[in-house]
Design a protein around this motif. Structure first.
Motif, short mmCIF file in Angstrom:
data_model
loop_
_atom_site.label_atom_id
_atom_site.label_comp_id
_atom_site.label_asym_id
_atom_site.label_seq_id
_atom_site.Cartn_x
_atom_site.Cartn_y
_atom_site.Cartn_z
N PRO A 29 2.95 -15.20 -27.05
CA PRO A 29 3.05 -16.17 -26.25
C PRO A 29 3.20 -16.39 -24.55
O PRO A 29 4.54 -15.67 -23.88
N GLY A 30 2.40 -17.05 -23.42
CA GLY A 30 3.19 -16.13 -22.34
C GLY A 30 2.96 -15.15 -21.97
O GLY A 30 3.23 -14.48 -20.43
N GLN A 31 1.99 -13.29 -22.28
CA GLN A 31 1.59 -12.52 -22.20
C GLN A 31 0.43 -12.12 -22.68
O GLN A 31 0.47 -12.50 -23.50
N VAL A 32 -0.31 -11.63 -21.69
CA VAL A 32 -1.33 -11.60 -21.42
C VAL A 32 -1.66 -9.47 -22.09
O VAL A 32 -0.97 -8.56 -21.40
N VAL A 33 -2.37 -9.73 -22.89
CA VAL A 33 -2.11 -8.43 -23.95
C VAL A 33 -4.04 -8.19 -23.93
O VAL A 33 -4.60 -9.40 -23.72
N GLY A 34 -4.30 -6.82 -22.88
CA GLY A 34 -5.45 -6.53 -22.77
C GLY A 34 -6.04 -5.32 -23.83
O GLY A 34 -4.92 -4.24 -23.70
N TYR A 35 -6.66 -5.13 -24.77
CA TYR A 35 -7.60 -3.95 -24.80
C TYR A 35 -9.12 -3.76 -24.57
O TYR A 35 -10.19 -4.35 -24.91
N PRO A 36 -8.91 -2.36 -23.40
CA PRO A 36 -10.19 -2.28 -23.21
C PRO A 36 -11.10 -1.53 -24.12
O PRO A 36 -9.94 -0.21 -24.81
N ILE A 37 -12.04 -1.72 -24.44
CA ILE A 37 -12.79 -1.15 -25.45
C ILE A 37 -14.08 -0.48 -24.58
O ILE A 37 -14.90 -1.67 -24.27
N LEU A 38 -13.72 0.89 -23.86
CA LEU A 38 -14.17 1.92 -23.21
C LEU A 38 -14.88 3.00 -24.13
O LEU A 38 -13.83 3.33 -24.56
N LEU A 39 -15.76 3.39 -23.93
CA LEU A 39 -16.44 5.12 -24.38
C LEU A 39 -16.68 5.71 -22.73
O LEU A 39 -16.60 5.64 -21.84
N LEU A 40 -15.37 6.22 -22.96
CA LEU A 40 -15.21 7.33 -20.85
C LEU A 40 -16.78 7.99 -21.15
O LEU A 40 -17.17 9.28 -22.14
N PRO A 41 -17.09 7.99 -20.21
CA PRO A 41 -18.19 9.27 -19.75
C PRO A 41 -17.55 10.43 -19.52
O PRO A 41 -16.25 10.11 -19.32
N PRO A 42 -17.95 11.29 -19.25
CA PRO A 42 -17.24 12.77 -19.43
C PRO A 42 -16.63 12.88 -17.96
O PRO A 42 -15.51 13.28 -18.17
N GLU A 43 -16.86 12.18 -17.00
CA GLU A 43 -16.11 12.62 -15.44
C GLU A 43 -15.01 11.79 -15.93
O GLU A 43 -14.07 12.28 -14.72
N ARG A 44 -14.67 11.03 -16.48
CA ARG A 44 -13.57 10.31 -16.57
C ARG A 44 -12.53 10.53 -18.32
O ARG A 44 -11.41 9.91 -18.43
N ARG A 45 -12.98 11.99 -19.01
CA ARG A 45 -12.21 12.08 -20.07
C ARG A 45 -11.35 13.83 -20.07
O ARG A 45 -11.32 14.06 -20.07
N ASP A 46 -9.81 11.80 -19.75
CA ASP A 46 -8.64 12.74 -19.08
C ASP A 46 -7.84 11.85 -19.25
O ASP A 46 -8.23 10.91 -19.32
N VAL A 47 -7.18 11.76 -20.64
CA VAL A 47 -6.01 11.03 -21.20
C VAL A 47 -5.07 10.85 -20.28
O VAL A 47 -5.34 8.91 -19.78
N ARG A 48 -3.93 11.65 -19.62
CA ARG A 48 -3.43 11.18 -18.25
C ARG A 48 -4.27 10.07 -17.16
O ARG A 48 -3.98 9.38 -16.72
#
Length: 361
Positions: free
Chosen positions: A85-104
């Protein structure tokens, strides 16, 4: 421009959060929804990433039980971390487009969303290359301290898991672990750094704004689909306490549950709780609000059907006569361990646990 639908879910039991990630992820892969950001708080849990070492949980099992902290293995990257509690957890559920397909690049983008959020509250944060997460202080400085944890999972360029930002977090719980396996630096929170509690909704609002900007998206605000109540009907105290369980008819699943039901239009949660108790058991008794509200996915539907549930309890006399409604075909008064073993969902079990501690009306 892509959309990013932001869901602000409040408390989510950890196993319910894992299910939400799975369902949102499947729906995103099937292009039945767009990108989503789930913002929520978990009860106290320790989570182990794929690279985690068990020795980085320094507390004994007895201590964890005393503190009410559970342990979960996950498929995210990283070592051991804490949610609470008191910590905001964020789960981005994204399908990365080709230009963003880089883990780093993706990890840097998540870091940037947190850094920009903290800047909006007057805190200057950054990354330390050799350590994951978002930090205050400089690399090599004795006062370097982590304020945001990052642990992500990517499969077929779909992102799950995400980040945890310490807002008003109980920092003593970090003493149960070696956070992220890093022994050389400490942990902090926005509350500690600013010297006062910080509004979690305000932080969530800024996170939504900054992540929308970082991922070049148009923000959409998500909503829950259904509001429900769960009511633990009890009699007795301590070891003599008994819980009323109702068995759903076979066509409704055939499992045991507490009193549950949906809010009708214009109805408050307490009104719904009182009505459901009367309809499902025939009892006309005052209800006690357990201050327990949580969110979860109803079933396995895609897209996920989101539910917000409010917990209550009712105290009955030992000789109370129960009259079942049409949704159930049997009832039993059982002791608490039996109730917790039979109830199939974590939210129902938590309602019973809290009902044991509730004051009598």
């Amino acid at each position: 421009m892509n959309t990013l639908t932001v869901f602000r879910l409040g408390r989510v039991e950890y196993e319910d959060g894992l299910k939400l990630m799975h369902l949102f992820g499947e729906a995103r892969l099937q292009e039945r929804i767009g990108d989503a950001l789930l913002l929520l708080e978990h009860p106290p849990v320790l989570t182990l990433g794929r690279a985690a070492k068990r020795e980085n949980i320094t507390a004994t099992d007895a201590r964890l039980s005393e503190e009410g902290v559970e342990v979960f293995d996950t498929n995210r990257g990283g070592d051991v971390t804490y949610h609470g509690p008191g910590q905001v957890v964020g789960y981005p559920i994204l399908l990365l487009p080709p230009e963003r397909r880089d883990v780093r690049r993706y990890v840097r983008d998540v870091e940037r969303g947190l850094i920009q959020t903290l800047a909006a509250f007057g805190l200057t944060a950054g990354a330390i290359p050799k350590w994951p997460g978002v930090w205050l202080g400089q690399e090599g400085s004795p006062d370097a301290r982590k304020i945001g944890a990052i642990g992500v999972h990517l499969s077929r360029w779909l992102t799950t898991h995400g980040f945890a930002l310490n807002v008003n977090t109980n920092l003593e719980h970090f003493q149960l672990i070696v956070p992220c396996g890093i022994r050389e630096a400490g942990v902090t929170s926005m509350q500690r750094e600013l010297g006062h509690p910080v509004s979690v909704p305000d932080v969530e609002e800024v996170l939504a704004r900054e992540f929308t900007q970082v991922f070049d998206a148009q923000r959409v605000d998500g909503t829950v689909d259904l509001r429900t109540v769960s009511v633990a009907v009890m009699h007795g105290r301590g070891l003599e306490a008994r819980v009323l369980l109702l068995r759903r008819t076979p066509e409704r699943g055939g499992f045991w549950q507490t009193v549950t039901g949906r809010l009708e239009p214009g109805e408050s949660p307490v009104e719904a709780a009182r009505r459901e108790v009367a309809e499902e058991t025939g009892l006309q008794l005052p209800v006690v609000d357990l201050a327990y509200r949580h969110a979860f996915a109803l079933g396995d539907a895609l897209p996920p059907k989101l539910v917000e549930e409010h917990g209550f309890t009712v105290h009955a006399a030992p000789d109370t006569q129960v009259r079942l409604g049409p949704e159930h075909d049997a009832f039993e008064w059982v002791d608490v361990p039996t109730a917790l073993a039979r109830l199939p969902f974590r939210g129902l079990r938590e309602t019973v646990t809290r009902a044991l501690k509730a004051p009598r009306p």
